[in-house]
Write an enzyme that holds these catalytic residues in place. Structure first.
Site, mmCIF file in Angstrom:
data_model
loop_
_atom_site.group_PDB
_atom_site.id
_atom_site.type_symbol
_atom_site.label_atom_id
_atom_site.label_comp_id
_atom_site.label_asym_id
_atom_site.label_seq_id
_atom_site.Cartn_x
_atom_site.Cartn_y
_atom_site.Cartn_z
ATOM 1 N N ALA A 101 -19.302 -10.550 11.688
ATOM 2 C CA ALA A 101 -18.609 -11.836 11.690
ATOM 3 C C ALA A 101 -17.246 -11.621 11.031
ATOM 4 O O ALA A 101 -17.066 -10.682 10.249
ATOM 5 C CB ALA A 101 -19.427 -12.859 10.905
ATOM 6 N N GLY A 144 -23.004 -9.203 11.865
ATOM 7 C CA GLY A 144 -23.134 -10.040 13.056
ATOM 8 C C GLY A 144 -23.083 -9.238 14.349
ATOM 9 O O GLY A 144 -23.618 -9.678 15.369
ATOM 10 N N GLU A 147 -26.502 -8.127 14.837
ATOM 11 C CA GLU A 147 -27.284 -9.328 15.179
ATOM 12 C C GLU A 147 -27.016 -9.784 16.618
ATOM 13 O O GLU A 147 -27.928 -10.224 17.319
ATOM 14 C CB GLU A 147 -26.968 -10.450 14.172
ATOM 15 N N GLU A 167 -24.039 -7.196 4.878
ATOM 16 C CA GLU A 167 -23.633 -8.484 4.297
ATOM 17 C C GLU A 167 -23.830 -8.547 2.791
ATOM 18 O O GLU A 167 -23.051 -9.171 2.073
ATOM 19 C CB GLU A 167 -24.426 -9.632 4.952
HETATM 20 C C1 LIG Z 1 -23.535 -14.188 11.454
HETATM 21 C C2 LIG Z 1 -23.708 -14.463 10.041
HETATM 22 C C3 LIG Z 1 -23.815 -13.333 9.120
HETATM 23 C C4 LIG Z 1 -22.955 -12.230 9.447
HETATM 24 C C5 LIG Z 1 -22.097 -11.786 8.517
HETATM 25 C C6 LIG Z 1 -21.264 -10.646 8.791
HETATM 26 O O1 LIG Z 1 -21.266 -10.069 9.850
HETATM 27 S S1 LIG Z 1 -20.269 -10.184 7.516
HETATM 28 C C7 LIG Z 1 -19.424 -8.752 8.109
HETATM 29 C C8 LIG Z 1 -20.277 -7.552 8.132
HETATM 30 N N1 LIG Z 1 -19.473 -6.411 8.460
HETATM 31 C C9 LIG Z 1 -18.864 -5.646 7.545
HETATM 32 O O2 LIG Z 1 -18.993 -5.848 6.363
HETATM 33 C C10 LIG Z 1 -18.025 -4.524 8.062
HETATM 34 C C11 LIG Z 1 -16.554 -4.764 7.719
HETATM 35 N N2 LIG Z 1 -15.702 -3.712 8.210
HETATM 36 C C12 LIG Z 1 -15.614 -2.496 7.632
HETATM 37 O O3 LIG Z 1 -16.302 -2.192 6.686
HETATM 38 C C13 LIG Z 1 -14.640 -1.516 8.190
HETATM 39 O O4 LIG Z 1 -13.695 -2.220 8.976
HETATM 40 C C14 LIG Z 1 -15.262 -0.420 9.099
HETATM 41 C C15 LIG Z 1 -16.104 0.520 8.245
HETATM 42 C C16 LIG Z 1 -16.120 -1.012 10.184
HETATM 43 C C17 LIG Z 1 -14.128 0.413 9.730
HETATM 44 O O5 LIG Z 1 -13.232 0.845 8.721
HETATM 45 P P1 LIG Z 1 -11.803 1.432 9.114
HETATM 46 O O6 LIG Z 1 -11.141 1.844 7.874
HETATM 47 O O7 LIG Z 1 -11.899 2.409 10.192
HETATM 48 O O8 LIG Z 1 -11.048 0.197 9.782
HETATM 49 P P2 LIG Z 1 -10.427 -1.029 8.988
HETATM 50 O O9 LIG Z 1 -11.308 -1.474 7.890
HETATM 51 O O10 LIG Z 1 -9.008 -0.741 8.669
HETATM 52 O O11 LIG Z 1 -10.531 -2.126 10.144
HETATM 53 C C18 LIG Z 1 -9.535 -2.303 11.141
HETATM 54 C C19 LIG Z 1 -9.138 -3.761 11.113
HETATM 55 O O12 LIG Z 1 -10.280 -4.538 11.458
HETATM 56 C C20 LIG Z 1 -10.494 -5.505 10.451
HETATM 57 N N3 LIG Z 1 -11.925 -5.791 10.341
HETATM 58 C C21 LIG Z 1 -12.951 -4.924 10.431
HETATM 59 N N4 LIG Z 1 -14.115 -5.574 10.286
HETATM 60 C C22 LIG Z 1 -13.809 -6.868 10.105
HETATM 61 C C23 LIG Z 1 -14.583 -8.015 9.897
HETATM 62 N N5 LIG Z 1 -15.936 -7.991 9.894
HETATM 63 N N6 LIG Z 1 -13.953 -9.181 9.741
HETATM 64 C C24 LIG Z 1 -12.632 -9.260 9.766
HETATM 65 N N7 LIG Z 1 -11.842 -8.194 9.965
HETATM 66 C C25 LIG Z 1 -12.427 -7.006 10.130
HETATM 67 C C26 LIG Z 1 -9.935 -4.880 9.197
HETATM 68 O O13 LIG Z 1 -9.681 -5.860 8.213
HETATM 69 C C27 LIG Z 1 -8.701 -4.232 9.742
HETATM 70 O O14 LIG Z 1 -7.695 -5.188 9.928
HETATM 71 P P3 LIG Z 1 -6.234 -4.961 9.268
HETATM 72 O O15 LIG Z 1 -6.457 -4.750 7.826
HETATM 73 O O16 LIG Z 1 -5.714 -3.748 9.964
HETATM 74 O O17 LIG Z 1 -5.509 -6.220 9.626
#
Ligand SMILES: CCC/C=C/C(=O)SCCNC(=O)CCNC(=O)[C@H](O)C(C)(C)COP(=O)([O-])OP(=O)([O-])OC[C@H]1O[C@@H](n2cnc3c(N)ncnc32)[C@H](O)[C@@H]1OP(=O)([O-])[O-]
Length: 294
Positions: A101, A144, A147, A167
């Site tokens: 998400a 998400g 999911e 999460e």
């Molecule tokens: C349904 C209800 C419950 C669900 C809850 C959830 O899913 S909670 C979520 C659960 N998921 C997580 O916790 C995973 C969160 N993500 C990560 O941990 C890392 O992005 C990665 C490990 C997937 C890749 O790392 P990497 O260093 O290779 O890449 P990078 O990190 O540089 O990303 C590139 C760009 O994408 C952006 N972006 C990415 N994901 C999201 C996001 N969810 N949201 C928004 N933005 C996101 C990131 O900010 C960046 O934008 P910027 O700064 O360039 O404008």
């Protein structure tokens, strides 16, 4: 902040929607679906009786913002209502099916508005789609994203796919089935480990062994294989296919005896269709059946 999760990305290639990346599916061969011409976050195509929906928000690793999910619900509903479509494939890019998400979009939300507006309630609309949906997953399927894949009927994974529920590391919990569907797919201990640590992810191979994923393919083949299977399904009898989906899904909702009764009633009902007559007659006459979806 997401240091543990970032690791696998060193191996990942640049974000590129798979539908565009595969030579077997050049735009010249594609029939672009006429519906939903103003999509911002998705690409849609049709392949015979298969609809292909590609999540396309590359700069955010297909993070599932509200706009993306509204579009997804809209196109899925359109394809569900389209008699020329028999099944649906949802995919992302080579780098990410969906990284969860949209954290930035939801970070300032408050409890009351979540509760009153039933925040993310519309995510479940995908589970109301009657036609089978195959998720073709490459790269990250986190939070998400995992999911969403689990809300599909079949998951095929590319060999570099990563499934996880991070999460808890954000101070929240899975909110779209991670604590429920994941348990049913991989069992309590593995699901607990994933959801409680947020950093124990499943590789594609582990996900297959655990039963979350039905098949693993080399990354560049997974979409192809998903479309092949979707096409097989789409060319069977649509009402009978829907009955199978209904019956299998009831196994999650009903006690065994009720589920068996439900199954038996649907089995009886198939004999009221022309496609059952055609299917069994074709077998007896040693020919291929021609289903007419009625
Ligand atoms: C349904 C209800 C419950 C669900 C809850 C959830 O899913 S909670 C979520 C659960 N998921 C997580 O916790 C995973 C969160 N993500 C990560 O941990 C890392 O992005 C990665 C490990 C997937 C890749 O790392 P990497 O260093 O290779 O890449 P990078 O990190 O540089 O990303 C590139 C760009 O994408 C952006 N972006 C990415 N994901 C999201 C996001 N969810 N949201 C928004 N933005 C996101 C990131 O900010 C960046 O934008 P910027 O700064 O360039 O404008």
């Amino acid at each position: 902040m997401f240091a543990a999760l970032r690791q696998p990305l060193a191996r990942a290639s640049a974000a590129k929607p798979l539908a565009r990346a595969f030579s077997a599916y050049t735009p010249a061969q594609n029939a672009v679906a006429p519906a939903s011409p103003k999509l911002e976050y998705l690409l849609t195509e049709t392949r015979g009786r298969v609809a292909l929906v590609t999540l396309h928000r590359p700069k955010a690793l297909n993070a599932l913002c509200n706009g993306l999910f509204v579009e997804l619900n809209q196109v899925l509903k359109e394809f569900d209502n389209n008699k020329d479509i028999g099944s649906i494939v949802i995919t992302g890019s080579e780098r990410a099916f969906a990284a969860g998400a949209d954290i930035k979009e939801m970070k300032d939300r408050q409890f009351i508005e979540n509760y009153v507006e039933d925040f993310l309630g519309h995510w479940t609309q995908i589970t109301k789609i009657r036609k089978p949906i195959i998720a073709a997953v490459n790269g990250f399927a986190l939070g998400g994203g995992c999911e969403l894949a689990m809300m599909c009927d079949i998951i095929y994974a590319g060999d570099k796919a990563v499934f996880g529920q991070p999460e808890i590391k954000l101070g929240t919990i899975p909110g779209a089935g991670g604590t429920q569907r994941l348990v049913k797919a991989v069992g309590k201990s593995k699901a607990m480990e994933m959801c409680l640590t947020g950093s124990v992810n499943l590789t594609a191979q582990e996900a297959e062994t655990a039963g979350l994923v039905s098949k693993v393919f080399p990354a560049e083949q997974v979409l192809d294989e998903a479309i092949k299977t979707a096409s097989k399904i789409a060319n069977l009898s649509t009402p009978i296919v829907q009955m199978v989906k209904d019956a299998v899904n009831q196994s999650f909702e009903m006690p065994l005896q009720s589920g068996l009764t439900f199954e038996r009633r649907l089995f009886h009902a198939t004999f009221g269709t022309n496609d059952q007559k055609e299917g069994m007659s074709a077998f007896a006459e040693k020919r291929k059946p021609t289903f007419t979806n009625n």
